[in-house]
Design a protein around this motif. Sequence first.
Motif, short mmCIF file in Angstrom:
data_model
loop_
_atom_site.label_atom_id
_atom_site.label_comp_id
_atom_site.label_asym_id
_atom_site.label_seq_id
_atom_site.Cartn_x
_atom_site.Cartn_y
_atom_site.Cartn_z
N ILE A 61 1.03 -1.49 0.15
CA ILE A 61 0.53 0.12 0.30
C ILE A 61 0.69 1.59 -0.35
O ILE A 61 0.75 2.49 -0.42
CB ILE A 61 -1.08 -0.28 1.37
CG1 ILE A 61 -2.18 -0.59 1.13
CG2 ILE A 61 -1.54 1.52 1.56
CD1 ILE A 61 -3.13 -1.18 2.14
N GLY A 64 2.19 2.00 -3.45
CA GLY A 64 1.27 2.00 -4.39
C GLY A 64 1.19 3.37 -4.21
O GLY A 64 0.80 4.55 -4.95
N LEU A 65 1.00 4.04 -2.64
CA LEU A 65 0.49 5.54 -2.14
C LEU A 65 1.52 6.24 -2.84
O LEU A 65 1.90 7.89 -3.43
CB LEU A 65 0.45 6.28 -1.02
CG LEU A 65 -0.92 5.32 -0.04
CD1 LEU A 65 -0.22 4.86 1.42
CD2 LEU A 65 -2.00 6.76 -0.16
N VAL B 123 -3.99 -0.61 -3.77
CA VAL B 123 -5.16 -0.45 -2.62
C VAL B 123 -3.98 1.30 -1.91
O VAL B 123 -5.06 2.27 -2.61
CB VAL B 123 -4.82 -1.29 -1.95
CG1 VAL B 123 -5.89 -0.26 0.08
CG2 VAL B 123 -6.52 -2.16 -2.01
N GLY B 124 -3.15 1.36 -2.93
CA GLY B 124 -2.71 2.64 -2.34
C GLY B 124 -2.87 3.47 -3.06
O GLY B 124 -2.78 4.43 -2.97
N LEU B 127 -6.52 4.87 -2.13
CA LEU B 127 -6.15 5.85 -1.13
C LEU B 127 -5.62 7.46 -1.48
O LEU B 127 -6.07 8.03 -1.37
CB LEU B 127 -5.43 4.82 -0.03
CG LEU B 127 -5.93 3.65 0.90
CD1 LEU B 127 -5.60 2.95 1.46
CD2 LEU B 127 -7.74 4.50 1.56
N ALA B 158 -8.28 -4.47 2.92
CA ALA B 158 -8.25 -3.34 3.28
C ALA B 158 -8.74 -2.21 2.41
O ALA B 158 -9.44 -1.20 2.24
CB ALA B 158 -7.18 -2.92 3.32
N TYR B 162 -11.60 0.70 3.44
CA TYR B 162 -11.52 1.88 3.11
C TYR B 162 -12.40 2.11 2.24
O TYR B 162 -12.29 3.36 1.75
CB TYR B 162 -10.00 2.34 2.55
CG TYR B 162 -9.11 2.75 3.67
CD1 TYR B 162 -9.28 3.66 5.23
CD2 TYR B 162 -7.85 1.53 4.28
CE1 TYR B 162 -8.52 3.74 6.09
CE2 TYR B 162 -7.46 1.73 5.12
CZ TYR B 162 -7.87 2.15 5.81
OH TYR B 162 -7.02 2.18 7.08
#
Lengths: 309, 274
Positions: A61, A64-65, B123-124, B127, B158, B162
Amino acid sequence: MNKIPNRQAICEVLMEKVKEDKDIVVLCSDSRGSASLAPFAQAHPENFIETGIAEQNLVSIAAGLAKCGKKPFAASPACFLSTRSYEQCKVDVSYSNTNVTLIGISGGVSYGALGMSHHSAQDIAAMSAIPNMRVYLPSDRFQTAKLIEALLEDEKPAYVRVGRNPVEDIYTEENCPFEMDKATVLCEGTDVVLIACGEMVRPAYEASQILKEKGISATVLDMYCVKPLDRDGILKAVQNAKLVVTVEEHAPFGGMGSMVCQTVSANCPKKVVNLALPDAPVITGASKEVFDHYGLNAEGIAKTVEENL
Amino acid sequence: MANLKALSYDLRKNIVDMIVEGKGGHIGGDMSVVDTLIALYFGTMNIGPENQDDPLRDRFVMSKGHCVEALYAVLAAKGFFPIEEVIQNFSKFGSKYIGHPNNKLPGIEMNSGSLGHGLPVSVGMALAGKMDGKDYRVYTVMGDGELAEGSVWEGAMAAAHYKLDNLCAAVDRNRLQISGNTEDVMAHDDLHERFRSFGWNVIDVKDGNDVDQLIVAFAEAKDVKGKPTVVIANTIKGCGSAVMEDKAAWHHKVPTAEEYEQIMKDFAERKEAL
């Protein structure tokens, strides 16, 4: 005695910086308390992501962010972050070259009596073996803060390991010399060079004081930058020394000591002794008891120097 | 959308040529997933060479990275790089067209190849979109064999937690993996229920090799609010030629000269029959 652990120093820097940089994101895997990041989560919920107990997910995650412009700091116990999430660190962070800072908390034997599952004595070796991954073990809270500030300035992957317990200050707020990827010279001597990282820097420095009283002069390098290792700093320091001793809270193979040996043997061959944890599950005890048992303290380091000079 | 169906056979030809030239590749999965990729790149996502650096572009992560040949063919058709260059260089010494996605190439966001990474990474990305109030969408394509990876379900959890309605995953449900039938290797027959129980919206595409059906499904997913969507595309491994269809042995196989000829003939006939 300082009461602020390095993990708390990280939180304080991020709390301050997020006020002006909304792209900073902190991620935890049910580890906000252990990481001292609960105040951040509370003050900046919009910049905080909880993944639950899912370290692989934590790292992916974060990647990805980062790919979408965020500056993620993924914090989890070093034991799980470095080996359970190793694949994600390798592929999603390093190989994909995402701007993720991995924060391994409670590193080494910080968790003391909790046993080998909770010890991260392999993280330096594991992380250093990944191309494009930088590895840092800051020594005290002031250096930790400087390191985090420096990491916020670039966009490259990094792994930072800090311990659970407060460590005695080495520097002061006013006097904390810091140059990115350059070891800090704590003192200079002619007989022996002590190279240490993380929590082992303080005992290495104290060992130099013991040795001084015995007429042995030592250079002490705070090698917080394990990768990229400060090659020039090492070669300059060891040039005229009779002995090099490395000290690290890590397994004896593949850690900072092994990397120093590679550098010294190829460029300036001389005797190097590696002080480290054993190639075995460590003895049960609090981290200080464990260090004392294996001679990873000022007296033990000084003794090793005397025996090998 | 007859032109996209025709395109799928042209791209299948390019994929086979790539694999023959590079002496290897995941041909069976390429043939099953190529229609999903065409539906995404030509009928769903706002992405192309012209906006590849736009922060508002849709994001795609090829989770089943071993089917990179299909992705190369589709990206080339979108104009990211010339197809001739890919076919000539695929898997060759020093080539940038390696056997799994490489984000040094234009149009590829993330490297993959190790299975079970695409969904958590997506998912990241989703988000980040939510945090920034940007309304791009994030897509990822997984294989069905891949769903045995635990990290897929960490990501699934997740995504629902979210409420990532800007995230859409697709499963290339071809029912075959390298060792044989997915139901024999590790059963997924209750796949729809599994995703639903994780809090996802599930869309089943009866013929996952029909670009039209896929485009409709991805459009439907866009309207679902408050939860992520998974499009389960029921596909045929090796789709396009009876030589390869539904045969686990074609997971990773290079056609002989004779097979190549028959495969090309089959592609041409099916294209003609559209």
